[in-house]
Design a protein around this motif. Structure first.
Motif: not given
Length: 349
Positions: A30-36, A46-48, A54-61, A348-349
């Motif tokens: 899952v990738h999400g768009l976040v306004r700076r 935040d609880h995710i 981490e090798p199991e990371a599947r959530f990216f902002l 978070r990138d």
């Protein structure tokens, strides 16, 4: 390896956070768009959190803005999503009267920017547009997929534009684009400026001795209120169909704001007449009197039907806000379907 990749705009909002949890539970990346911004606005997700390395990371902002076409194209090129859930918008109806140009730029044209990025990418992406019952406005209820639109706010007008652009890209370019016309849906994660949370937070503040009065606007408006976690499940189902289409999603029941006030105060053991005051500042220049969904198409084709109805929704929200204020909840409503997701899959990138 996750079997699909999804991109969510509006991921920090009520629906976006529940949808992210749902998709992660189904094995998605899952990738999400976040306004700076100068302050963090990710409290709903935040609880995710887990470290990106981490090798199991599947959530990216990804930081960005719906007003930036280049950024949208860049993100889609890099992540190559299978599905896009476009939930991001200036979504407050009353605020849209104060910021009509901004609302149009983000809520309406923002949708076109994503659709055009998909078209130019030549990727077979399934696209979900978060349409709104506000588009029906003054149309006589019940409202379904064939009802005419009669928008009564800049927000609703922007959503009508986004709806028709989604359909036009489907018809003109044979793209898999769908509209989910969702009627009001609430939860403990609803924004604090929306009327349902204003009511339940107000009750908690009154019981905690922090406030004496709750100030509201039009109590006669009728709405079809459901529960957000159930509605995001339907969003996912819409994009799993063989053919794209548009769906009205709601409970098929309508209640006034006064009903929500009375039910919430009664549940908390308070008398609304002693605490609720009317403030003209909260009235809209043009009101929408009654919204009532006819969700028969979703029930027939998707097998979806709302389970949490008005009485349960009220209890969930009152109990949750009481718990958040350090008070003992009245019942167990706040625990229903609102459990925290395991702390993992964040970057978070």
């Amino acid at each position: 390896m996750p079997h699909k990749t999804a991109f969510i705009t509006g991921i920090t909002g009520q629906d976006g956070s529940y949808l992210a949890e749902l998709l992660l539970s189904k094995g998605y990346e899952v990738h999400g768009l976040v306004r700076r911004a100068s302050t963090f606005n990710t409290h709903r997700i935040d609880h995710i959190y887990v470290d990106a390395h981490e090798p199991e990371a599947r959530f990216f902002l990804h930081y960005g803005d719906l007003a930036d076409s280049e950024m949208i194209s860049h993100v889609l090129y890099n992540i190559k999503p299978d599905e896009i859930y476009h939930l991001g918008a200036q979504s407050h109806v009353r605020v849209s009267f104060d910021t009509p140009e901004y609302t149009g730029n983000v809520t309406a044209i923002g949708t076109t920017r994503i659709l055009e990025a998909i078209r130019r990418s030549n990727q077979k992406i399934h696209f979900y547009q978060a349409s709104s019952s506000e588009m029906f406005g003054h149309t006589r209820p019940p409202q379904n997929e064939d009802s005419c639109f009669w928008p009564r706010s800049p927000y609703a007008c922007a959503k009508v534009y986004a709806y028709w652009m989604t359909r036009n890209y489907r018809d003109g370019y044979n793209m898999y684009t769908c509209n989910g016309i969702l009627f009001n849906h609430e939860s403990p994660r609803r924004g604090e400026t929306f009327v349902t949370r204003k009511i339940t937070r107000g009750i908690a503040a009154i019981l905690a001795g922090k406030e004496k009065y709750l100030y509201l606007g039009n109590l006669e408006a009728k709405r079809d209120w459901g529960y957000s976690p159930e509605y995001v499940e339907c969003m996912w189902q819409i994009l799993q169909q063989d053919k794209p289409d548009d769906y009205v999603i709601g409970t098929g029941e309508t209640h006034t704001v006064q009903d929500f006030v009375d039910a919430s105060f009664a549940y908390a053991g308070l008398d609304p007449e002693k605490h609720v005051k009317i403030d003209q500042r909260y009235f809209r220049p043009t009101e929408v009197e009654e919204l009532l969904a006819d969700p028969s198409r979703a029930e027939k084709r998707l097998g979806w039907k709302a389970k949490i109805k008005f009485p349960e929704l009220v209890k969930i929200m009152v109990d949750s806000d009481m718990s958040a204020s350090g008070l003992k909840p009245i019942g167990e409503g706040y625990k229903i379907l609102d459990t925290k997701f395991p702390n993992r899959w964040w970057s978070r990138d």
